[in-house]
Design an enzyme around this catalytic site. Structure first.
Site, PDB file in Angstrom:
ATOM      1  N   GLU A 293       0.775  -1.139  -0.014  1.00  0.00           N
ATOM      2  CA  GLU A 293       0.057  -0.039   0.080  1.00  0.00           C
ATOM      3  C   GLU A 293       0.879   1.289  -0.060  1.00  0.00           C
ATOM      4  O   GLU A 293       0.689   2.274   0.711  1.00  0.00           O
ATOM      5  CB  GLU A 293      -0.961  -0.022   1.198  1.00  0.00           C
ATOM      6  CG  GLU A 293      -1.888  -1.310   1.083  1.00  0.00           C
ATOM      7  CD  GLU A 293      -3.019  -1.113   2.391  1.00  0.00           C
ATOM      8  OE1 GLU A 293      -2.859  -0.767   3.084  1.00  0.00           O
ATOM      9  OE2 GLU A 293      -4.048  -1.580   1.808  1.00  0.00           O
ATOM     10  N   ASP A 367      -8.410  -8.938   3.737  1.00  0.00           N
ATOM     11  CA  ASP A 367      -8.294  -7.836   4.930  1.00  0.00           C
ATOM     12  C   ASP A 367      -9.276  -7.957   5.746  1.00  0.00           C
ATOM     13  O   ASP A 367     -10.213  -6.768   5.996  1.00  0.00           O
ATOM     14  CB  ASP A 367      -8.073  -6.703   4.160  1.00  0.00           C
ATOM     15  CG  ASP A 367      -7.620  -5.224   4.916  1.00  0.00           C
ATOM     16  OD1 ASP A 367      -7.129  -5.759   6.157  1.00  0.00           O
ATOM     17  OD2 ASP A 367      -7.765  -4.228   4.567  1.00  0.00           O
ATOM     18  N   GLU A 395     -12.484  -2.545  12.213  1.00  0.00           N
ATOM     19  CA  GLU A 395     -12.566  -1.830  11.118  1.00  0.00           C
ATOM     20  C   GLU A 395     -13.797  -2.057   9.962  1.00  0.00           C
ATOM     21  O   GLU A 395     -14.424  -1.146   9.586  1.00  0.00           O
ATOM     22  CB  GLU A 395     -11.502  -1.623  10.144  1.00  0.00           C
ATOM     23  CG  GLU A 395     -11.174  -1.046   9.006  1.00  0.00           C
ATOM     24  CD  GLU A 395      -9.860  -1.385   8.324  1.00  0.00           C
ATOM     25  OE1 GLU A 395      -8.979  -1.854   8.775  1.00  0.00           O
ATOM     26  OE2 GLU A 395      -9.790  -0.775   7.057  1.00  0.00           O
TER      27      GLU A 395
HETATM   28  O1  GCW Z   1      -6.882  -2.964   6.819  1.00  0.00           O
HETATM   29  C1  GCW Z   1      -6.358  -2.301   5.976  1.00  0.00           C
HETATM   30  C2  GCW Z   1      -6.536  -0.756   6.420  1.00  0.00           C
HETATM   31  C3  GCW Z   1      -5.333   0.050   6.356  1.00  0.00           C
HETATM   32  C4  GCW Z   1      -4.140  -0.576   7.292  1.00  0.00           C
HETATM   33  C5  GCW Z   1      -3.887  -1.938   6.336  1.00  0.00           C
HETATM   34  C6  GCW Z   1      -2.484  -2.607   7.109  1.00  0.00           C
HETATM   35  C7  GCW Z   1      -2.241   0.469   8.292  1.00  0.00           C
HETATM   36  O2  GCW Z   1      -7.471  -0.432   5.923  1.00  0.00           O
HETATM   37  O3  GCW Z   1      -5.813   1.110   6.962  1.00  0.00           O
HETATM   38  O4  GCW Z   1      -3.052   0.247   7.060  1.00  0.00           O
HETATM   39  O5  GCW Z   1      -5.120  -2.741   6.235  1.00  0.00           O
HETATM   40  O6  GCW Z   1      -3.018  -3.481   7.493  1.00  0.00           O
HETATM   41  O7  GCW Z   1      -1.723  -2.412   6.562  1.00  0.00           O
END
Ligand code: GCW
Length: 675
Positions: A293, A367, A395
């Site tokens: 990311e 995720d 989240e």
């Molecule tokens: O779940 C996603 C989140 C990001 C997060 C990423 C990760 C810290 O939306 O906010 O970044 O994973 O785990 O690196």
């Protein structure tokens, strides 16, 4: 029952007077006297915890001393301190307990009962004390006690996605607990309360800053602040970890590159690590998000994950530190199916990591979705210890608004069979090191704490923090047993309240799956903040940031074909799971649309078509939330008004949201289902 105002600050450490008369009188009889042996900061903490808890729970004074005296009483101390006081702890016991374990035992001495709490180290004794207090808080029988408890996971971390400016990525309970602007001079008393809570559930590590890191956290100015926090946490047996930025050597302006193979870079990290250990001799190590990311990493220089991880590991090794190298990577050039990427990148590196590197793997391959199959890396990397990463923060679970108890989900993952070495090769046995004979093990979870008075935003979200700690200590505990303890400590020992809350909690995760993403659907949340539904979202800069990418609804059907005639993600699992997942007839329905594109008129086990089943699932999800609202209401006079009102308000929003989820998703998918 006293219903005094409560704000949730005390978490599960409320220590209310025992309201079971028989238990109370027995506790009073056995615990009129308490001896705390030894010296040092941890012993002071133990003493003050007992001084706070025992008189409060017993409803009368308890006499504390530093010497063992005859008569009934509690005696607390390390094996060495007990030995010095003439109470010998057998050698075998000491060996079994290791560094972290504790023993609680009731012994008859001259016709009296002595309750001993011991361990090899003071922090282990502190954990034993919290365990003992939990027995009292939950009104357990303490006659004839003999508890030996050792953690199944060696490193049990809570990780914070806290930014230096005080904001929290995916934080829903206020600002960061760490007050960087006033550290190191001012130590907020809340740091101690935070550490007490962590220690009480057995956690022993805290990663302080966001994995989307800022280089500032490695400056000398911030290291002084971090050292001050480490000083607070140390006596609780908690080590501090940091998330560095991989490009720090360049960002500090010192070097033209951050290539892990460059000798200047290697030396830069060694110096930085030495500086950290000067200030924090028990520093735990680095957790790092690299080439993920947009974060920098070794691949920016044509090197790979192992080069980056090993370079940091070599710098940390002389000090006993470790690297948690995250496997949360999904480079589209590796595979068009995001769920397959990490496996493809990391499996070939299995024999390449230093012994002090963990590859840190999220529970599922996408995720932190309401439900995912376990990550196929578990069971695929025999030589590398894998750290399991969970997310307490909710989240994708309605954040701090929805009541969702996550222990059942974590148990599903831990208990999942990977079949890597045949039956019994569970995810838990991979993570705790037993399957592949690793002598080190680690679990981490993204925290849900913040500056809100009740720590977690929702009173019930506290249960997820609690449950994570308990499972990291002992993953064989059931979600129900943990809920039971937590309810008794946090709300009440009243049977009706326990029964009602347990039902709510245990049903809340399945319900959330149903009203958000049933049957293996995933990632239908609104873009960016991930709260609320938006199944049609389709204009992200990357294909796999679109929600349509995940559900692939069309006239024919619904779901992502990851079978052998699709992306072949099923091939990343071991037989017989691979075949089971691969065939829609044998694929567990909870993962059906995760692995298959299913025709709308396909009949499921219930006899309903996919389209009917989908509607049914959304309905039962919503119905459960309706039910939670009314059962919670029925407890109105039995629960303290402030917390009751707070939860009522959140349940009302959850109910509204669940209905919205149903409406938006059914309207949207209905367009394809041709209804
Ligand atoms: O779940 C996603 C989140 C990001 C997060 C990423 C990760 C810290 O939306 O906010 O970044 O994973 O785990 O690196």
């Amino acid at each position: 029952m006293s219903l005094r105002g409560e704000d949730g600050y005390e978490l599960w450490l409320r220590y209310r007077e025992v309201d079971d008369p028989a238990r109370l009188s027995r506790y009073r009889k056995l615990l009129g006297r308490a001896t705390v042996l030894g010296q040092g900061q941890t012993v002071t903490i133990i003493r003050s915890e007992l001084e706070r808890a025992l008189p409060a729970m017993l409803g009368r004074a308890v006499s504390f001393s530093e010497q063992v005296s005859p008569g009934n009483g509690l005696v607390v101390g390390t094996a060495d301190d007990l030995g010095a006081a003439g109470i010998d702890i057998p050698r075998e016991d000491r060996l079994t307990l290791g560094e972290d374990g504790f023993r609680i035992r009731s012994a008859a001495v001259d016709g009296n009962t002595r309750l001993l709490v011991t361990g090899n180290t003071a922090p282990a004794v502190l954990r034993g004390v919290f365990h003992f207090l939990r027995l009292l808080q939950t009104h357990q029988d303490i006659d004839g006690l003999d508890v030996v408890s050792c953690p199944r996971i060696q490193h049990r971390l809570l990780v914070h996605w806290d930014n230096i400016d005080g904001s929290i990525e995916r934080g829903y309970a206020g600002r960061s607990l760490w007050k960087w602007e006033e550290l190191p001079e001012t130590i907020d008393p809340r740091y101690d309360d935070y550490a007490r809570a962590c220690a009480s559930v057995g956690l022993n590590g805290v990663a302080l800053n966001n994995v989307n890191a800022q280089v500032k956290s490695l400056t000398s100015e911030y290291l002084d602040k971090i050292a001050a926090l480490a000083d607070v946490f140390r006596p609780y047996g908690i080590r501090v970890y940091l998330s560095p930025v991989f490009s720090a050597p360049m960002q500090f302006g010192d070097l033209p590159t951050s290539d892990p193979r460059d000798p200047g870079v290697v030396a830069w990290w060694q110096d930085k690590v030495d500086e950290i250990y000067q200030l924090i001799p028990d520093f735990g190590g680095f957790q790092i998000k690299a080439n993920s990311e947009g974060q920098p990493g070794p691949q920016d220089y044509g090197a790979n994950h192992d080069d980056g991880a090993n370079m940091l590991a070599d710098a940390l090794a002389p000090h006993g530190g470790m690297v948690l190298w995250r496997a949360f990577v999904y480079d589209v050039t590796v595979d068009a199916d995001r769920a397959k990427c990490a496996y493809k990148e990391f499996v070939p590196l299995d024999d390449k990591f230093r012994p002090n590197v963990f590859v840190q793997v999220k529970n599922g391959p996408v995720d932190f979705q309401p439900r995912e199959p376990f990550h196929p890396l578990f069971g695929a990397m025999e030589q590398t210890p894998l750290a399991l990463e969970l997310q307490v923060a909710q989240e994708y679970f309605g954040q701090a608004i929805h009541l969702v108890y996550l222990a059942g989900m974590w148990k599903e993952v831990l208990d999942a069979e990977t079949y890597s070495k045949g039956p019994g090769s569970t995810v838990a046995s991979t993570v705790d090191g037993s399957l592949y004979h690793h002598d080190t093990s680690c679990m981490v979870a993204v925290a849900n704490t913040g500056s809100d008075r009740n720590w977690c935003g929702h009173h019930f979200s506290q249960a997820n923090w609690y449950a994570y700690g308990r499972l990291a200590w002992d993953h064989t505990l059931s979600a129900e047993a943990i809920a039971d303890e937590w309810i008794r400590m946090t709300w009440s020992n009243n049977a009706e309240i326990i029964g009602t809350l347990k039902e709510m909690m245990l049903g809340s995760w399945p319900a959330c799956i149903d009203y958000m993403t049933p049957l293996g659907l995933h990632h239908l949340m609104q873009e960016g903040h991930h709260y609320g539904p938006d199944p049609g979202f389709n204009n992200a800069p990357r294909p796999d940031w679109n929600n349509t990418y995940y559900h692939r609804a069309d006239k024919e059907g619904l779901g992502y074909n990851r079978s052998s005639i699709g992306s072949s993600a099923t091939g990343q699992y071991h037989s017989p799971l691979r075949e089971q997942f691969d065939n829609p007839a044998t694929c567990p329905e909870e993962y059906l649309l995760w692995f298959h594109h299913i025709p709308w008129d396909h009949r499921l086990k219930s006899g309903r078509t996919l389209w009917e089943e989908l509607q049914h699932r959304y309905d039962i999800g919503v119905a459960f939330v309706d039910e939670m609202c009314s059962t919670w209401k029925s407890l109105q006079r039995k629960i303290d008004p402030a917390r009751h009102a707070h939860v009522s308000e959140r349940l009302r929003q959850q109910q509204e949201n669940a209905r919205e989820w149903r409406k938006v998703c059914i309207d949207y998918f209905g367009r394809f289902a041709g209804q």
